[in-house]
Scaffold this motif. Structure first.
Motif, PDB file in Angstrom:
ATOM      1  N   LEU A   6       5.161   2.576  -0.337  1.00 59.32           N
ATOM      2  CA  LEU A   6       3.838   2.884   0.206  1.00 59.32           C
ATOM      3  C   LEU A   6       2.874   3.081  -0.956  1.00 59.32           C
ATOM      4  N   ILE A   7       1.771   2.350  -0.930  1.00 54.28           N
ATOM      5  CA  ILE A   7       0.723   2.488  -1.943  1.00 54.28           C
ATOM      6  C   ILE A   7      -0.487   3.110  -1.267  1.00 54.28           C
ATOM      7  N   SER A   8      -0.923   4.254  -1.763  1.00 52.13           N
ATOM      8  CA  SER A   8      -2.108   4.918  -1.223  1.00 52.13           C
ATOM      9  C   SER A   8      -3.310   4.519  -2.056  1.00 52.13           C
ATOM     10  N   GLY A   9      -4.191   3.702  -1.465  1.00 54.41           N
ATOM     11  CA  GLY A   9      -5.383   3.253  -2.182  1.00 54.41           C
ATOM     12  C   GLY A   9      -5.411   1.748  -2.341  1.00 54.41           C
ATOM     13  N   ALA A  10      -6.487   1.125  -1.863  1.00 50.17           N
ATOM     14  CA  ALA A  10      -6.626  -0.334  -1.950  1.00 50.17           C
ATOM     15  C   ALA A  10      -7.707  -0.727  -2.942  1.00 50.17           C
ATOM     16  N   GLY A  11      -7.820   0.049  -4.026  1.00 54.83           N
ATOM     17  CA  GLY A  11      -8.699  -0.342  -5.116  1.00 54.83           C
ATOM     18  C   GLY A  11      -8.001  -1.333  -6.030  1.00 54.83           C
ATOM     19  N   ILE A  12      -8.535  -1.531  -7.229  1.00 53.71           N
ATOM     20  CA  ILE A  12      -7.990  -2.524  -8.154  1.00 53.71           C
ATOM     21  C   ILE A  12      -6.527  -2.240  -8.485  1.00 53.71           C
ATOM     22  N   GLY A  14      -4.338  -0.444  -6.826  1.00 47.80           N
ATOM     23  CA  GLY A  14      -3.490  -0.546  -5.647  1.00 47.80           C
ATOM     24  C   GLY A  14      -3.177  -1.970  -5.241  1.00 47.80           C
ATOM     25  N   VAL A  15      -4.193  -2.822  -5.168  1.00 46.82           N
ATOM     26  CA  VAL A  15      -3.938  -4.212  -4.755  1.00 46.82           C
ATOM     27  C   VAL A  15      -3.208  -4.979  -5.843  1.00 46.82           C
ATOM     28  N   SER A  16      -3.459  -4.630  -7.120  1.00 43.00           N
ATOM     29  CA  SER A  16      -2.725  -5.266  -8.210  1.00 43.00           C
ATOM     30  C   SER A  16      -1.241  -4.910  -8.125  1.00 43.00           C
ATOM     31  N   ARG A  23       5.690  -9.936  -5.410  1.00 40.12           N
ATOM     32  CA  ARG A  23       6.206 -11.039  -6.231  1.00 40.12           C
ATOM     33  C   ARG A  23       7.634 -10.743  -6.709  1.00 40.12           C
ATOM     34  N   HIS A  24       7.929  -9.450  -6.934  1.00 37.54           N
ATOM     35  CA  HIS A  24       9.263  -9.076  -7.424  1.00 37.54           C
ATOM     36  C   HIS A  24      10.244  -8.758  -6.307  1.00 37.54           C
ATOM     37  N   GLY A  25       9.869  -8.974  -5.063  1.00 41.81           N
ATOM     38  CA  GLY A  25      10.814  -8.813  -3.964  1.00 41.81           C
ATOM     39  C   GLY A  25      10.778  -7.483  -3.246  1.00 41.81           C
ATOM     40  N   PHE A  26       9.827  -6.609  -3.565  1.00 41.64           N
ATOM     41  CA  PHE A  26       9.671  -5.350  -2.852  1.00 41.64           C
ATOM     42  C   PHE A  26       8.869  -5.577  -1.562  1.00 41.64           C
ATOM     43  N   THR A  27       8.855  -4.568  -0.700  1.00 45.03           N
ATOM     44  CA  THR A  27       8.063  -4.632   0.522  1.00 45.03           C
ATOM     45  C   THR A  27       6.990  -3.550   0.468  1.00 45.03           C
ATOM     46  N   PRO A  28       5.805  -3.880  -0.048  1.00 47.22           N
ATOM     47  CA  PRO A  28       4.745  -2.870  -0.149  1.00 47.22           C
ATOM     48  C   PRO A  28       3.920  -2.753   1.130  1.00 47.22           C
ATOM     49  N   THR A  29       3.469  -1.538   1.394  1.00 52.66           N
ATOM     50  CA  THR A  29       2.492  -1.256   2.432  1.00 52.66           C
ATOM     51  C   THR A  29       1.342  -0.524   1.752  1.00 52.66           C
ATOM     52  N   VAL A  30       0.117  -0.929   2.045  1.00 54.27           N
ATOM     53  CA  VAL A  30      -1.056  -0.311   1.412  1.00 54.27           C
ATOM     54  C   VAL A  30      -1.871   0.400   2.477  1.00 54.27           C
ATOM     55  N   LEU A 106     -13.664  -8.777  -7.495  1.00 58.67           N
ATOM     56  CA  LEU A 106     -12.303  -8.796  -8.034  1.00 58.67           C
ATOM     57  C   LEU A 106     -11.318  -8.202  -7.035  1.00 58.67           C
ATOM     58  N   ASN A 107     -11.700  -7.091  -6.416  1.00 57.35           N
ATOM     59  CA  ASN A 107     -10.832  -6.443  -5.443  1.00 57.35           C
ATOM     60  C   ASN A 107     -10.503  -7.379  -4.284  1.00 57.35           C
ATOM     61  N   ARG A 108     -11.539  -8.035  -3.769  1.00 52.42           N
ATOM     62  CA  ARG A 108     -11.332  -8.941  -2.641  1.00 52.42           C
ATOM     63  C   ARG A 108     -10.515 -10.165  -3.041  1.00 52.42           C
ATOM     64  N   LEU A 109     -10.698 -10.650  -4.250  1.00 50.52           N
ATOM     65  CA  LEU A 109      -9.956 -11.815  -4.710  1.00 50.52           C
ATOM     66  C   LEU A 109      -8.447 -11.538  -4.702  1.00 50.52           C
ATOM     67  N   ILE A 110      -8.053 -10.387  -5.232  1.00 47.45           N
ATOM     68  CA  ILE A 110      -6.626 -10.035  -5.246  1.00 47.45           C
ATOM     69  C   ILE A 110      -6.130  -9.751  -3.833  1.00 47.45           C
ATOM     70  N   PHE A 111      -6.922  -9.028  -3.064  1.00 40.69           N
ATOM     71  CA  PHE A 111      -6.559  -8.714  -1.678  1.00 40.69           C
ATOM     72  C   PHE A 111      -6.318  -9.984  -0.871  1.00 40.69           C
ATOM     73  N   GLU A 112      -7.234 -10.936  -0.951  1.00 44.37           N
ATOM     74  CA  GLU A 112      -7.105 -12.146  -0.144  1.00 44.37           C
ATOM     75  C   GLU A 112      -5.921 -13.005  -0.554  1.00 44.37           C
ATOM     76  N   SER A 113      -5.467 -12.864  -1.803  1.00 40.99           N
ATOM     77  CA  SER A 113      -4.286 -13.615  -2.237  1.00 40.99           C
ATOM     78  C   SER A 113      -2.988 -12.994  -1.720  1.00 40.99           C
ATOM     79  N   THR A 114      -3.086 -11.804  -1.115  1.00 40.02           N
ATOM     80  CA  THR A 114      -1.884 -11.106  -0.648  1.00 40.02           C
ATOM     81  C   THR A 114      -1.941 -10.701   0.821  1.00 40.02           C
ATOM     82  N   ARG A 115      -3.073 -10.842   1.474  1.00 44.86           N
ATOM     83  CA  ARG A 115      -3.269 -10.252   2.802  1.00 44.86           C
ATOM     84  C   ARG A 115      -2.303 -10.790   3.840  1.00 44.86           C
ATOM     85  N   ASP A 116      -1.809 -12.026   3.682  1.00 46.47           N
ATOM     86  CA  ASP A 116      -0.888 -12.608   4.663  1.00 46.47           C
ATOM     87  C   ASP A 116       0.545 -12.146   4.452  1.00 46.47           C
TER      88      ASP A 116
END
Length: 397
Positions: A6-12, A14-16, A23-30, A106-116
């Motif tokens: 669990l990651i608390s915070g969807a800033g730079i 957090g989304v990074s 990418r490393h095989g974990f299951t994150p929730t933000v 920048l925040n949205r760019l990283i978010f959109e690459s992972t949102r799915d």
């Protein structure tokens, strides 16, 4: 090895972190208390060790497409006369590979690459942590193997797991405010700075933005009630010249008004049990360092990489992350107090001396080299970490 995080915070930060954990095989929730991803915001620099991190994300070309493209900067006096002018990169202390971008872009760019691939939950927050059990503001309780606070300088996660904010957050004695203003000056990809004793005001325009941003850096106002930040800002700048009165007229209508102390976070450890911190929550260097975004990007990358390298041992992963990141964070933290003293000057004499030096320097043929020499500590600090290619290491193993 798959672990839920669990990651608390969807800033730079957090989304990074979410990007690299997935990418490393974990299951994150933000989880993010704001109702949606925060757009816009102030301009930030990606420099030094953060460049290869963004490149390994496959996002560097897009970052460069979204750059602010600020082409020039000038210091003005109270009448608006330009005392000194420089090109945008020199004014912003950027080298060739550095990239300036709006924080929200920048925040949205990283978010959109992972949102799915990642579960993002907006409009919620963590209210209690009991081992692996997390209680949310909405009332439900869930279990996660690991919990990471990426929720900024005033981190709620840090308070729950480590103790109250007063134990870790150090006020540097300055304030920062920023918000959108009408571009009544008609500036185009330009930054203007007005300096008076204890008060610095910046206005800038970026590419793809018809408006402008006003930013205020000032010493903590004595005798002013800060419970209403907008009123506090108006009172702190009540006697200022140049365009300040007109900029203040826009403060009440600004939907993106931001006001805070200029603070740093200092902790003996960034983890306890199955909880860790990343970005400003762990080691905020203050906006005056110019390195908050890069620290968040690199911190998310290193934390995910070290957790992956440690296999199932999160304690070893947390320890390796801190060993690698702490010297880098501490070196960049030193920039915060040093830089703010150059950005906010204490007396009329200091202002006059600074304006004279800038005026002379801006006319010298070697001004870019002089500026580069002045900014050398920033760039050395920005590169003061080795960022391993964790994916290459994993493939080799």
């Amino acid at each position: 090895m798959t672990k839920t995080v669990l990651i608390s915070g969807a800033g730079i930060a957090g989304v990074s972190l979410a990007f690299w954990l997935r990418r490393h095989g974990f299951t994150p929730t933000v989880v993010e208390r704001a109702p949606a991803l925060r757009d816009g915001g102030y301009k930030v620099d990606i420099r030094g060790a953060a460049i290869p991190v963004v490149q390994r994300m496959g996002l560097l070309d897009r970052v460069r497409e979204l750059r602010t493209d600020v082409r020039s900067g000038a210091v003005v006096d109270r009448t608006g006369r330009r005392v000194a002018s420089m090109n945008g990169d020199s004014f912003g202390a950027r080298e060739d590979d550095d990239a300036e971008i709006l924080r929200g872009d920048l925040n949205r760019l990283i978010f959109e690459s992972t949102r799915d691939e990642i579960d993002y939950r907006f409009g919620d927050s963590v209210t209690a942590i009991n081992g692996t059990e997390v209680t949310f503001a909405g009332g439900r309780t869930e279990s996660f193997d690991l919990i990471v606070g990426a929720d900024g300088v005033h981190s709620r996660t840090r308070a729950l797991a480590f103790g109250p904010e007063r134990e870790y957050v150090r006020d540097l004695g300055y304030r920062v405010a920023i918000y959108t203003v009408p571009n009544h000056l008609g500036i185009d990809r330009e930054e203007l700075t007005y300096v008076s004793p204890g008060r610095t005001t910046l206005v800038y325009s970026t590419a793809r933005d018809t408006g402008a941003k006003a930013m205020f850096l000032f010493t903590a106002p004595e005798g002013i009630d800060e419970s209403d930040p907008r009123r506090a800002l108006r009172e702190a700048y009540a006697d200022q010249g140049w365009e300040v009165p007109r900029l203040l007229e826009a403060v009440d209508a600004a939907p993106d008004f931001y006001y805070d102390t200029l603070s740093q976070v200092h902790m003996d450890s960034w983890s306890t049990g199955n909880v860790a911190l990343v970005g400003d929550a762990a080691h905020c260097a203050a906006p005056s360092s110019g390195q908050g975004t890069s620290l968040g990007l690199v911190g998310g990358y290193v934390l995910a990489g070290e957790l992956a390298a440690a296999g199932g041992d999160h304690g070893a992963g947390f320890a390796a992350y801190e060993r690698r990141m702490r010297p880098f964070a501490e070196r960049n933290q030193k920039l915060g107090p040093a830089n703010i003293k150059r950005m906010v000057l204490g007396s009329k004499g200091q202002v006059r001396t600074s304006m004279t030096m800038l005026s002379v320097m801006s006319k010298l043929p070697g001004r870019d080299r002089l500026m580069a020499a002045m900014m050398a500590p920033l760039h050395k600090a920005a590169n003061a970490i080795d960022v391993p290619d964790y994916e290459e290491t994993r493939r080799a193993a």
